[in-house]
Design a protein around this motif. Structure first.
Motif, short mmCIF file in Angstrom:
data_model
loop_
_atom_site.label_atom_id
_atom_site.label_comp_id
_atom_site.label_asym_id
_atom_site.label_seq_id
_atom_site.Cartn_x
_atom_site.Cartn_y
_atom_site.Cartn_z
N ASP A 131 47.46 30.78 30.70
CA ASP A 131 46.94 31.40 31.87
C ASP A 131 46.28 32.77 31.49
OD1 ASP A 131 48.93 32.99 31.52
OD2 ASP A 131 50.23 31.97 33.21
N GLU A 132 46.09 33.14 30.18
CA GLU A 132 45.54 34.62 29.92
C GLU A 132 44.25 34.83 30.62
OE1 GLU A 132 45.38 34.71 25.63
OE2 GLU A 132 47.62 34.80 25.39
N SER A 133 43.47 33.85 30.84
CA SER A 133 42.02 34.08 31.52
C SER A 133 42.03 34.35 32.88
CB SER A 133 41.20 33.03 31.30
OG SER A 133 41.60 31.83 31.73
N TRP A 134 43.06 34.08 33.38
CA TRP A 134 43.70 34.29 35.02
C TRP A 134 43.42 35.80 35.44
CZ3 TRP A 134 47.53 30.61 37.70
CH2 TRP A 134 47.25 29.35 37.32
N VAL A 135 43.19 36.05 36.42
CA VAL A 135 43.10 37.49 36.83
C VAL A 135 44.64 38.32 37.23
CG1 VAL A 135 40.71 37.30 37.81
CG2 VAL A 135 42.73 37.22 39.41
N ASP A 136 44.81 39.46 37.23
CA ASP A 136 46.13 39.97 37.68
C ASP A 136 46.10 40.25 39.14
OD1 ASP A 136 47.07 39.93 34.99
OD2 ASP A 136 46.23 41.93 34.66
N ILE A 137 47.05 40.04 39.65
CA ILE A 137 47.19 40.25 41.23
C ILE A 137 48.44 40.83 41.57
CG2 ILE A 137 48.12 37.95 41.85
CD1 ILE A 137 46.22 38.22 44.51
N LYS A 138 48.82 41.83 42.65
CA LYS A 138 50.01 42.50 42.76
C LYS A 138 50.88 41.54 43.74
CE LYS A 138 52.15 46.79 44.56
NZ LYS A 138 52.88 46.09 45.26
N VAL A 139 52.15 41.47 43.41
CA VAL A 139 53.06 40.67 44.03
C VAL A 139 54.14 41.64 44.66
CG1 VAL A 139 54.68 38.65 44.25
CG2 VAL A 139 52.22 38.35 43.22
N PRO A 140 54.53 41.60 45.86
CA PRO A 140 53.86 40.99 47.06
C PRO A 140 52.77 41.76 47.50
CG PRO A 140 55.91 42.24 47.68
CD PRO A 140 55.71 42.59 46.46
N GLY A 141 52.02 40.93 48.09
CA GLY A 141 50.61 41.61 48.75
C GLY A 141 49.82 40.41 49.00
N ASP A 142 48.99 40.43 50.12
CA ASP A 142 48.24 39.42 50.60
C ASP A 142 46.76 39.31 49.74
OD1 ASP A 142 45.70 40.36 52.66
OD2 ASP A 142 47.55 41.44 52.91
N TRP A 143 46.22 38.23 49.48
CA TRP A 143 45.14 37.98 48.64
C TRP A 143 43.74 38.48 48.99
CZ3 TRP A 143 46.51 32.57 47.91
CH2 TRP A 143 45.90 31.60 48.92
N GLU A 144 43.96 38.48 50.52
CA GLU A 144 42.80 39.10 51.33
C GLU A 144 42.51 40.58 51.15
OE1 GLU A 144 40.74 37.70 54.06
OE2 GLU A 144 41.61 35.57 53.87
N ASN A 145 43.39 41.27 50.64
CA ASN A 145 43.29 42.61 50.53
C ASN A 145 43.45 42.93 49.01
OD1 ASN A 145 43.14 43.60 53.15
ND2 ASN A 145 45.26 43.58 53.55
N ASP A 146 43.34 42.07 48.24
CA ASP A 146 43.34 42.26 46.90
C ASP A 146 41.99 41.51 45.89
OD1 ASP A 146 44.08 43.19 44.15
OD2 ASP A 146 46.01 42.31 44.28
N GLY A 147 40.84 41.69 46.63
CA GLY A 147 39.70 40.96 46.32
C GLY A 147 39.20 39.66 46.66
N PHE A 148 40.03 39.17 47.49
CA PHE A 148 39.61 37.66 47.88
C PHE A 148 39.51 37.86 49.46
CE2 PHE A 148 41.93 37.67 43.67
CZ PHE A 148 41.20 36.79 43.06
N HIS A 149 38.77 38.62 50.13
CA HIS A 149 38.56 38.70 51.33
C HIS A 149 38.00 37.74 51.71
CE1 HIS A 149 38.19 40.35 55.24
NE2 HIS A 149 37.04 39.88 55.54
N GLY A 150 38.51 36.72 52.93
CA GLY A 150 37.87 35.58 53.58
C GLY A 150 38.04 34.37 52.93
N TYR A 151 39.09 34.32 51.74
CA TYR A 151 39.33 32.99 51.19
C TYR A 151 40.41 32.38 51.74
CZ TYR A 151 40.68 29.60 47.72
OH TYR A 151 41.03 28.32 47.16
N ASP A 152 40.31 31.04 52.07
CA ASP A 152 41.31 30.17 52.60
C ASP A 152 41.35 29.14 51.68
OD1 ASP A 152 41.82 31.94 54.97
OD2 ASP A 152 40.03 31.15 55.96
#
Length: 372
Positions: free
Chosen positions: A90-111
């Motif tokens: 998974d090295e090519s995957w992006v980093d994301i903060k946990v906990p936290g909703d992905w809408e406020n971490d660069g993925f606004h509008g994604y469902d």
């Protein structure tokens, strides 16, 4: 879990339930969760804050975190079953903060579907303790894997979508799944139906069940379960092969029985992992049960807890079950069977917190003191 201890608080709680019902009925015409203007979200935010501010009320109060997973995880939009594998790169995957909703971490509008992955070092854990993976609140549905094995699921994926966003995920992880010598991989498949998505709130981590280190016989993990009620279920030779399987300890509401209030049975058959000493006394501990129980070992009733209180008044759900085992009742060679009749009078139900197992008299005093 919150129970109410006087009429004024109970009245306020009933008012909230009525408001929730009316709000939900209105919301179903548009969106099943009514996340705007946010009534449900605000309600559960308040409940979560209550747990944090008043830890004695927290249903996870007997667990303590040994590995902190509040950190950057790997994240990928989409859905591929290979992503559960510990060997997947998974090295090519992006980093994301946990906990936290992905809408406020660069993925606004994604469902839709996305996966989270994180590694931890099993050398920080001890194999004589019982462990939980606690993820907090996930919006909406999840399947969670440890080293490629499914350890928990809350909600239902499409096409029969059912949200689980108001459930605080806590999944028991059997020690046979943990690599105590090095790397372990957690992979979480998440589906979001509307607005916020992801592992949105909580204190993610690997937790130890307090008192589990004192157990001679660890009885955490899968038990047989039935929502029927027959006296014959207490008999050791009863055939429970076709019963469902649930994890203990955990509320049955989080394991497919969300609307179940009333009577259900648990059964566990096992062989002893220790040799009883002739002059020693032993106790069966089942942790806390919501609400009442009758407990049988090898067909003999060894304990029950029922204070007779009604919903909102009973305190039985707070009592740690520790029942003395009559001398000679344990089969030193061969199978032993525990059968537990549980009566839930409202809200969550079941064997919901540890320790769960058999303990010697030498350790039971400390266990009682620490759990009260």
């Amino acid at each position: 879990m919150i129970k109410f201890n006087n009429k004024s608080i109970l009245s306020a709680a009933l008012w909230i339930v009525i408001q929730c019902m009316s709000t939900n009925l209105h919301a179903q015409k548009n969106d099943p969760r009514d996340k705007e203007p946010g009534f449900w979200e605000l309600l559960f935010d308040d409940l979560f804050d209550h747990y944090e501010e008043h830890p004695i009320q927290n249903k996870f109060e007997d667990n303590y975190r040994v590995i902190d997973l509040e950190k950057q995880w790997k994240f990928q939009i989409g859905n591929d079953t290979r992503w559960a594998s510990p060997s997947y790169n998974d090295e090519s995957w992006v980093d994301i903060k946990v906990p936290g909703d992905w809408e406020n971490d660069g993925f606004h509008g994604y469902d839709g579907f996305a996966w989270y992955r994180v590694h931890f070092d099993g050398r920080a854990l001890r194999s004589n303790e019982a462990h939980y993976l606690k993820l907090g609140f996930i919006d909406d549905v999840d399947e969670t894997f440890l080293n490629g094995y499914l350890v928990g699921k809350t909600g239902d994926f499409p096409p029969r979508f059912r949200t689980g966003y108001n459930s605080d995920r806590t999944y028991f992880i059997g020690n046979e799944l943990i690599n105590f010598e090095g790397d372990n991989v957690i992979a979480v498949k998440v589906y979001d139906e509307y607005q916020k998505g992801g592992i949105v709130k909580g204190k993610p981590g690997i937790y130890v069940s307090g008192g589990s280190e004192d157990l001679l016989q660890n009885l955490y993990g899968p038990w047989k379960f039935s929502k029927s009620n027959k006296r014959i279920f207490s008999e050791p030779d009863f055939d429970d092969e076709n019963w469902d399987v649930v994890l203990v300890p955990s509320y049955w509401d989080n394991q497919g029985y969300r609307s179940l209030d009333g009577t259900a049975w648990y059964r566990k058959t096992f062989e002893l992992s220790f040799t009883p000493k002739s002059g020693e006394k032993y106790y069966l501990t089942l942790g806390r049960i919501d609400d009442f129980d009758e407990t049988y070992l090898n067909g003999q009733k060894i304990g029950e807890t029922d204070d007779g209180g009604d919903f909102g008044q009973s305190q039985s759900y707070q009592t740690v079950r520790i029942y003395p085992i009559p001398k000679g009742l344990l089969n030193k060679r061969g199978k032993n069977t525990i059968a537990v009749k549980v009566i839930d009078i409202g809200l969550e139900g079941g064997i919901y917190s540890g320790p769960v197992g058999i303990v010697s008299e030498n350790d039971v005093t400390r266990m009682i003191r620490d759990r009260r």
